[in-house]
Write a protein that holds these residues in place. Structure first.
Motif, PDB file in Angstrom:
ATOM      1  N   THR A 143       0.842  -1.193   0.000  1.00  0.00           N
ATOM      2  CA  THR A 143       0.000   0.000   0.000  1.00  0.00           C
ATOM      3  C   THR A 143       0.884   1.253   0.000  1.00  0.00           C
ATOM      4  O   THR A 143       2.052   1.203   0.415  1.00  0.00           O
ATOM      5  CB  THR A 143      -0.902   0.034   1.241  1.00  0.00           C
ATOM      6  OG1 THR A 143      -0.068   0.106   2.421  1.00  0.00           O
ATOM      7  CG2 THR A 143      -1.785  -1.209   1.319  1.00  0.00           C
ATOM      8  N   ASN A 175      -3.366   3.669  -9.241  1.00  0.00           N
ATOM      9  CA  ASN A 175      -4.696   3.955  -8.717  1.00  0.00           C
ATOM     10  C   ASN A 175      -5.660   2.806  -8.985  1.00  0.00           C
ATOM     11  O   ASN A 175      -5.322   1.828  -9.655  1.00  0.00           O
ATOM     12  CB  ASN A 175      -5.227   5.251  -9.318  1.00  0.00           C
ATOM     13  CG  ASN A 175      -4.402   6.455  -8.894  1.00  0.00           C
ATOM     14  OD1 ASN A 175      -4.009   6.566  -7.729  1.00  0.00           O
ATOM     15  ND2 ASN A 175      -4.119   7.352  -9.826  1.00  0.00           N
ATOM     16  N   ARG A 176      -6.871   2.933  -8.472  1.00  0.00           N
ATOM     17  CA  ARG A 176      -7.897   1.914  -8.664  1.00  0.00           C
ATOM     18  C   ARG A 176      -8.162   1.690 -10.150  1.00  0.00           C
ATOM     19  O   ARG A 176      -8.170   2.634 -10.939  1.00  0.00           O
ATOM     20  CB  ARG A 176      -9.202   2.321  -7.976  1.00  0.00           C
ATOM     21  CG  ARG A 176      -9.133   2.360  -6.460  1.00  0.00           C
ATOM     22  CD  ARG A 176     -10.477   2.749  -5.876  1.00  0.00           C
ATOM     23  NE  ARG A 176     -10.501   2.671  -4.431  1.00  0.00           N
ATOM     24  CZ  ARG A 176     -10.159   3.670  -3.628  1.00  0.00           C
ATOM     25  NH1 ARG A 176      -9.783   4.822  -4.155  1.00  0.00           N
ATOM     26  NH2 ARG A 176     -10.191   3.521  -2.320  1.00  0.00           N
ATOM     27  N   PHE A 181     -12.354  -0.066  -8.989  1.00  0.00           N
ATOM     28  CA  PHE A 181     -12.046  -1.434  -8.585  1.00  0.00           C
ATOM     29  C   PHE A 181     -10.698  -1.507  -7.868  1.00  0.00           C
ATOM     30  O   PHE A 181      -9.710  -0.946  -8.322  1.00  0.00           O
ATOM     31  CB  PHE A 181     -12.031  -2.366  -9.799  1.00  0.00           C
ATOM     32  CG  PHE A 181     -13.353  -2.481 -10.500  1.00  0.00           C
ATOM     33  CD1 PHE A 181     -14.402  -3.160  -9.910  1.00  0.00           C
ATOM     34  CD2 PHE A 181     -13.548  -1.891 -11.734  1.00  0.00           C
ATOM     35  CE1 PHE A 181     -15.624  -3.253 -10.559  1.00  0.00           C
ATOM     36  CE2 PHE A 181     -14.762  -1.982 -12.389  1.00  0.00           C
ATOM     37  CZ  PHE A 181     -15.818  -2.672 -11.786  1.00  0.00           C
ATOM     38  N   GLY A 182     -10.666  -2.242  -6.753  1.00  0.00           N
ATOM     39  CA  GLY A 182      -9.433  -2.428  -6.025  1.00  0.00           C
ATOM     40  C   GLY A 182      -9.031  -1.223  -5.203  1.00  0.00           C
ATOM     41  O   GLY A 182      -9.821  -0.298  -4.993  1.00  0.00           O
ATOM     42  N   GLU A 183      -7.802  -1.251  -4.729  1.00  0.00           N
ATOM     43  CA  GLU A 183      -7.250  -0.177  -3.912  1.00  0.00           C
ATOM     44  C   GLU A 183      -5.928   0.294  -4.513  1.00  0.00           C
ATOM     45  O   GLU A 183      -5.256  -0.458  -5.224  1.00  0.00           O
ATOM     46  CB  GLU A 183      -7.012  -0.672  -2.477  1.00  0.00           C
ATOM     47  CG  GLU A 183      -8.272  -1.039  -1.712  1.00  0.00           C
ATOM     48  CD  GLU A 183      -9.173   0.164  -1.454  1.00  0.00           C
ATOM     49  OE1 GLU A 183      -8.621   1.288  -1.355  1.00  0.00           O
ATOM     50  OE2 GLU A 183     -10.393  -0.015  -1.364  1.00  0.00           O
ATOM     51  N   PRO A 184      -5.532   1.536  -4.260  1.00  0.00           N
ATOM     52  CA  PRO A 184      -4.235   2.009  -4.757  1.00  0.00           C
ATOM     53  C   PRO A 184      -3.100   1.136  -4.226  1.00  0.00           C
ATOM     54  O   PRO A 184      -3.155   0.649  -3.083  1.00  0.00           O
ATOM     55  CB  PRO A 184      -4.147   3.434  -4.208  1.00  0.00           C
ATOM     56  CG  PRO A 184      -5.568   3.842  -3.977  1.00  0.00           C
ATOM     57  CD  PRO A 184      -6.285   2.588  -3.554  1.00  0.00           C
TER      58      PRO A 184
END
Length: 204
Positions: A143, A175-176, A181-184
């Protein structure tokens, strides 16, 4: 004659379908991949400044030096262990996979209790992704918070200014997908490769 004719038709149909699905379709897909998506089709390999492949953007690898951003912990040590000399049993779950240890499992708790002081001693604030393994144990990302937690350690080891590394993390944050969708995340291999190309800031 009817049976022979039907049998011949079945054989011809099977042969035609085999040619279509086992020969033509795979080669068409390979051609499309090589023309439209060559980077992805060839394993998303990342090259160094000399043009030599040093890893894949899709597969994590271990970084333990203070000069580099460390990856997430891995139950299989990113599959780098020697199967013939696996004294620590890192490959006991296979080349990819989670440990399947419950949150209250003593083995998991002992590992976490050992990792947190190690991170704190290195001046790294423990974040979840720097303590817990991923489901595949081959996660190439951490992250942005996990990357920023390592700034002081990396800056000290390389003689860089923290703001230089902060900017590098921002530049390498993905980024998403489609913005939702998803996380950074930060690809550790890409970030470390960019880090090697970073020059110390000139003193004012």
């Amino acid at each position: 004659m009817s049976f022979v004719r039907e049998a011949g038709r079945a054989v011809r149909s099977t042969f035609v379908l085999w040619v279509l699905t086992a020969l033509i379709y795979p080669f068409v897909m390979i051609a499309i991949g090589q023309i439209a998506f060559p980077f992805q089709a060839n394993g998303s390999l990342i090259n160094n400044a000399q043009g030599q492949p040093i890893g894949s953007a899709l597969i994590g690898q271990p970084f333990t030096s203070d000069r580099y951003f460390n990856s997430r912990p891995s139950t299989t040590n990113y599959s780098t262990a020697d199967p013939k000399a696996d004294s620590l049993g890192v490959l006991k779950t296979g080349v990819s996979g989670a440990s399947n240890l419950a949150p209250n499992n003593p083995a998991l708790l002992d590992r976490i209790k050992g990792d947190i002081p190690r991170l704190q001693k290195a001046g790294v604030k423990p974040t979840a992704d720097l303590v817990y393994t991923s489901g595949s144990s081959l996660d190439p990302h951490i992250t942005p918070e996990g990357a920023r937690a390592q700034i002081d350690r990396v800056a000290k080891a390389r003689g860089l200014q923290p703001n230089q590394i902060e900017a590098l993390i921002t530049q390498n944050t993905e980024n998403r997908f489609l913005g939702i969708f998803g996380e950074p995340g930060v690809n550790v291999l890409k970030l470390n490769l960019a880090l090697d190309a970073l020059k110390p800031a000139r003193a004012s």
